[in-house]
Each structure stands twice: as C-alpha cells, then as structure tokens.
Design a protein around this motif. Structure first.
Motif, mmCIF file in Angstrom:
data_model
loop_
_atom_site.group_PDB
_atom_site.id
_atom_site.type_symbol
_atom_site.label_atom_id
_atom_site.label_comp_id
_atom_site.label_asym_id
_atom_site.label_seq_id
_atom_site.Cartn_x
_atom_site.Cartn_y
_atom_site.Cartn_z
ATOM 1 N N UNK A 1 0.910 -1.226 -0.317
ATOM 2 C CA UNK A 1 -0.137 0.179 -0.015
ATOM 3 C C UNK A 1 0.900 1.313 -0.280
ATOM 4 N N UNK A 2 0.537 2.131 -0.773
ATOM 5 C CA UNK A 2 1.444 3.285 -1.128
ATOM 6 C C UNK A 2 1.466 4.316 -0.006
ATOM 7 N N UNK A 3 0.648 4.554 1.068
ATOM 8 C CA UNK A 3 0.793 5.685 2.028
ATOM 9 C C UNK A 3 1.984 5.995 2.582
ATOM 10 N N UNK A 4 2.420 4.609 3.320
ATOM 11 C CA UNK A 4 3.708 4.772 4.235
ATOM 12 C C UNK A 4 5.007 5.125 3.721
ATOM 13 N N UNK A 5 4.992 4.839 2.242
ATOM 14 C CA UNK A 5 6.246 4.908 1.438
ATOM 15 C C UNK A 5 6.186 6.125 1.073
ATOM 16 N N UNK A 6 5.407 6.920 0.974
ATOM 17 C CA UNK A 6 5.264 8.577 0.891
ATOM 18 C C UNK A 6 5.455 9.309 1.990
ATOM 19 N N UNK A 7 5.074 8.809 2.958
ATOM 20 C CA UNK A 7 5.216 9.575 4.431
ATOM 21 C C UNK A 7 6.625 9.330 4.699
ATOM 22 N N UNK A 8 7.603 8.376 4.686
ATOM 23 C CA UNK A 8 8.822 8.133 5.042
ATOM 24 C C UNK A 8 9.690 8.705 4.042
ATOM 25 N N UNK A 9 9.189 8.958 2.734
ATOM 26 C CA UNK A 9 10.068 9.312 1.629
ATOM 27 C C UNK A 9 11.091 10.642 1.975
ATOM 28 N N UNK A 10 10.407 11.549 2.662
ATOM 29 C CA UNK A 10 11.462 12.723 2.919
ATOM 30 C C UNK A 10 12.599 12.375 3.857
ATOM 31 N N UNK A 11 12.421 10.987 4.695
ATOM 32 C CA UNK A 11 13.724 10.671 5.491
ATOM 33 C C UNK A 11 14.829 10.128 4.724
ATOM 34 N N UNK A 12 14.530 9.978 3.526
ATOM 35 C CA UNK A 12 15.654 9.386 2.642
ATOM 36 C C UNK A 12 16.295 10.353 1.697
ATOM 37 N N UNK A 13 15.888 11.510 1.790
ATOM 38 C CA UNK A 13 16.251 12.889 0.980
ATOM 39 C C UNK A 13 18.073 12.955 0.868
ATOM 40 N N UNK A 14 18.278 12.855 2.244
ATOM 41 C CA UNK A 14 19.822 13.172 2.471
ATOM 42 C C UNK A 14 20.667 12.016 2.223
ATOM 43 N N UNK A 15 20.026 10.755 1.909
ATOM 44 C CA UNK A 15 20.686 9.614 1.929
ATOM 45 C C UNK A 15 21.766 9.283 2.905
ATOM 46 N N UNK A 16 21.404 9.757 3.894
ATOM 47 C CA UNK A 16 22.202 9.553 5.221
ATOM 48 C C UNK A 16 21.422 8.617 6.295
ATOM 49 N N UNK A 17 22.091 7.480 6.627
ATOM 50 C CA UNK A 17 21.346 6.597 7.400
ATOM 51 C C UNK A 17 20.861 7.226 8.767
ATOM 52 N N UNK A 18 22.049 8.053 9.414
ATOM 53 C CA UNK A 18 21.674 8.720 10.705
ATOM 54 C C UNK A 18 20.699 9.777 10.665
ATOM 55 N N UNK A 19 20.571 10.296 9.595
ATOM 56 C CA UNK A 19 19.539 11.379 9.543
ATOM 57 C C UNK A 19 18.097 10.660 9.329
ATOM 58 N N UNK A 20 17.945 9.654 8.602
ATOM 59 C CA UNK A 20 16.935 8.662 8.416
ATOM 60 C C UNK A 20 16.280 8.070 9.873
#
Length: 420
Positions: free
Chosen positions: A100-119
């Motif tokens: 289901x698509x909602x959760x992937x789009x909710x957490x998508x901003x967490x991956x913008x920096x491509x930094x695991x710590x920031x995520x």
C-alpha cells in the motif's frame, strides 16, 4: 513553520489544562510521569536495537529509495536467477503495487539526504509524535471514566512490551493505532456534524492507503453506525475513503492495464494456505515458478497470479484442512510462539489479561453502544481476515490497541465481583 509550532504549543497547553481539571494533582503528575517514561523506554529500545549502517524500513523504504532514484513506484528485480527487493544502483526494478502506497510516501522525505543517521533521527521524531497523538486519543477516550481509568489506559500503552517494540517497527503500526483510536473516538461521539463525517472519511481513506485489508473496517464500521444511530450521513464515510483510493487504482490501471488494488493478495493467501507451516513463502517448486515468470512491466501481475493459483489449488485439494487451520491462525492474533520462552510468557499473559478485560467491558458493562460496535467490528474483521490468510505477531499488536481505552472497565468489574 513558526505558525505550526505555535499551534502545536497551544494544543499541548489546552490539552494539559483540560487534563489537569479532570484529575487530581497527584494523578496528573503520575500521568505525566508514565507518559514521558514510556517515551524514554521506547527511545532506549530503539537505540539499543539499532545498528550502524543502512536504515532498514523493509519494502516501504526500498520503494521510497526507488522513487527518489527515478525508478518510480517499484520494488522487485532479478539478480541473475534470484528475485531481489533491496534497492541498488544500476538496476531497473519492476513497477509495483505490492505494498500500500501511503507509508512509503510518508517516510520518503527521510531518505532525501541518503544519510542513515538522518533517516533514523527523522523516523524517531515521527514515531515520537505518533506516540503522543495516540496517548492523547487514549486520554480523550477515557477522560470521562475518572483518574484511575486514565492511568490504567496510559500505563498499559506506555509499558506493554509489544507496544514498545512497535515504536521501532519499520511499518505503519503506530499510524494504524492512531487511525483505529480515531475511528473509536469519532464513532463514540454524540455529535454527527458534516465536519466529523469528513474527518471520519479521511481517516478511513488513509487506513485504506496504509493497509488494503482496512477496506472491511472502512465499510462496515460506518455502515454499522449508520444503522445504530439511524443517520445515513455515515454512509458518506466509505464513499470518501474510496474517492481517496481512486488515484491509486487509476495509477495501477495505467501501469498494469488492470484497475487492481494490490499484487500481494496471492502471496498472502499462499502464506496462510500451503503444505508447510503458516507463514511459509516458498519451496523449490515456487522458486522455480518465480524464475520462469515473464520479466516485463507486468511481472507482479504474473507473480500474484502464480501464488494465487497455488494457494487456491491447495485449498481446493484440502477444504476441510483449510477450515481446520483457522483456529490456529486466529490464536496467532492473541498468543505467540517465537522461541523466547520468557518473552512469549510475558506477552501471552498480558495479551490474555487484556482480552479478558476487553470482553468483560464488551459484554458485562452497560451503555456506550457506539464504541462497543466500532470495537466489535474491528475485532471481527481482523479475525475474519486472519482466518482466511495468516497472522504474525505484528497483526495482533495492531489489533490489540482497541483493548486499551476501556481496560479499567474490565478491571473494575472484576474488583466489584471480588468485593461482593
């Protein structure tokens, strides 16, 4: 941003003042202690069980990474002869409707920096906000029952190990908890304004976009309330929810040529209906069939159809066994056997007590027919889905939130019986 922060501070202040007026000073301080202790325990649990490196958010995170890398809403791809779902550079995964698509789009901003710590930090902040919102709804649902009921509900949610573990779960468990409690709060309310119906519909639509089996709840809860309250406006709730689902179905029609909801139904049916243990993904035959599937844009259509065929054939070949497995599957909603004797014992004792308190409230107490209806529909729909498909501990955790708001009612009933 400043306006949003100001609104948040006003909301927190007003909520605290409302709570302070309802309970004694001692109870108020105890509630705050429980609430913040619950958050600290969750943070400690998250940090202790989080290792360095890549932030793992299951298929949801892989889909988010694929979106950001320009591959669209996609998931599976083949590495040689093996089917992979972990995103990687230089590969083109197949279009997906598996999750289901909602959760992937909710957490998508967490991956913008491509930094695991920031995520990880971002995920902790999101889960912390959800924790406070869930606690707030628990307080709203129990505030008329008195200070002891408030303390019981908040304490169960704050210290129950399965709810603590859910804080780290890279799945929409906490959002699901929030939506279920919102359903309960809206359904139990006495007013039936258009604003309330619209919020109800949006909550139902959000639930559908988080987990497709929410469809049963999104339809039967408002229909039941429409009958009980004799108010046809509740029938707008599923219509609003289905309208929110329309873009997803239209997207799938454009991508796959079919107006489908999900491509994981077949696999989920197979996991609950196969020649092996419940939850099994595949055997040598299944692996061979997966490798032979057409590797084109409609891969997930073929994938789903293959699993569906295997599951249906198994059920047709052993229909009595299909029904005989149902009690075992349903028991998995309430009791677990993970191999950790101490952990399973604690979980199962708490689960049994919560179930007993819930059933006593449901059957033995009077009034609040709307709240009881909502909870009964949610419980029965979860049991029905589990009986046909399968259960893992996370599904029980998601459902068990309905036991929490009125736990004191069950305890109070037992205490009165003992006194008599």
């Amino acid at each position: 941003m400043l306006s949003l922060q100001k609104t948040g501070m006003i909301f927190i202040k007003e909520s605290a003042e409302e709570l302070r007026k309802t309970v004694s000073q001692k109870e108020f301080r105890l509630l705050l202690l429980i609430i913040f202790s619950g958050l600290l325990v969750r943070l400690a649990f998250y940090l202790y069980f989080t290792t360095d490196g890549r932030a793992d958010l299951f298929e949801y995170g892989e889909i988010a990474r694929n979106i950001l890398s320009g591959n669209g809403y996609s998931l599976f791809w083949f590495s040689g002869e093996g089917l992979e779902h972990t995103s990687a550079e230089g590969v083109t995964p197949f279009p997906s409707a598996y999750m289901a698509p909602a959760f992937s789009f909710i957490i998508l901003p967490l991956f913008l920096t491509q930094n695991a710590l920031v995520t990880h930090i971002g995920f902790i902040l999101v889960q912390s906000i959800l924790y406070f919102l869930i606690t707030y709804l628990l307080l709203k649902l129990t505030i008329n029952q008195g200070g002891k009921a408030l303390i019981a509900a908040v304490a169960v949610y704050a210290v129950n190990p399965e709810f603590i573990a859910a804080f780290k779960s890279p799945t929409p468990v906490l959002i699901y908890h929030l939506l279920i409690l919102l359903f309960l709060y809206l359904g139990a309310g006495s007013t039936d304004s258009l604003k309330k119906i619209v919020i109800f519909g949006i909550a139902a639509g959000t639930g559908l976009l988080l987990r497709f089996e929410f469809l049963i709840i999104a339809v039967f809860v408002p229909v039941s309330l429409a009958v009980i309250k004799r108010n046809k406006s509740y029938l707008l709730v599923p219509l609003i929810a289905l309208c929110m689902l329309t873009p997803w179905i239209a997207r799938n029609y454009a991508v796959f040529g079919e107006p489908l909801l999900s491509t994981s139904t077949g696999l989920n049916l197979y996991r609950g209906n196969n020649p092996y243990e419940t939850g099994t993904w595949a055997d040598e035959k299944i692996d061979s069939l997966i490798k032979s599937l057409p590797r084109d844009e409609k891969f997930e259509i073929h994938f789903n159809a293959m699993y569906m065929s295997e599951a249906v054939n198994y059920i047709d070949g052993d229909l009595p066994g299909f029904f005989m497995k149902m009690p075992e599957k349903i028991s998995g909603l309430f009791f677990v056997s993970t191999g950790s004797r101490a952990g399973d014992l604690v979980h199962n004792i708490i689960s049994a007590l919560l179930l007993i308190f819930f059933l006593l409230y449901l059957i033995k107490t009077k009034g609040n027919i709307e709240a009881k209806t909502v909870m009964t529909v949610i419980l029965l729909s979860t049991i029905a889905v589990t009986a046909v498909f399968f259960s893992i501990p996370r599904y029980g955790t998601m459902m068990r939130i309905i036991f929490v708001p009125f736990v004191w009612e069950g305890v109070f009933f037992i205490v009165n019986k003992i006194k008599k």
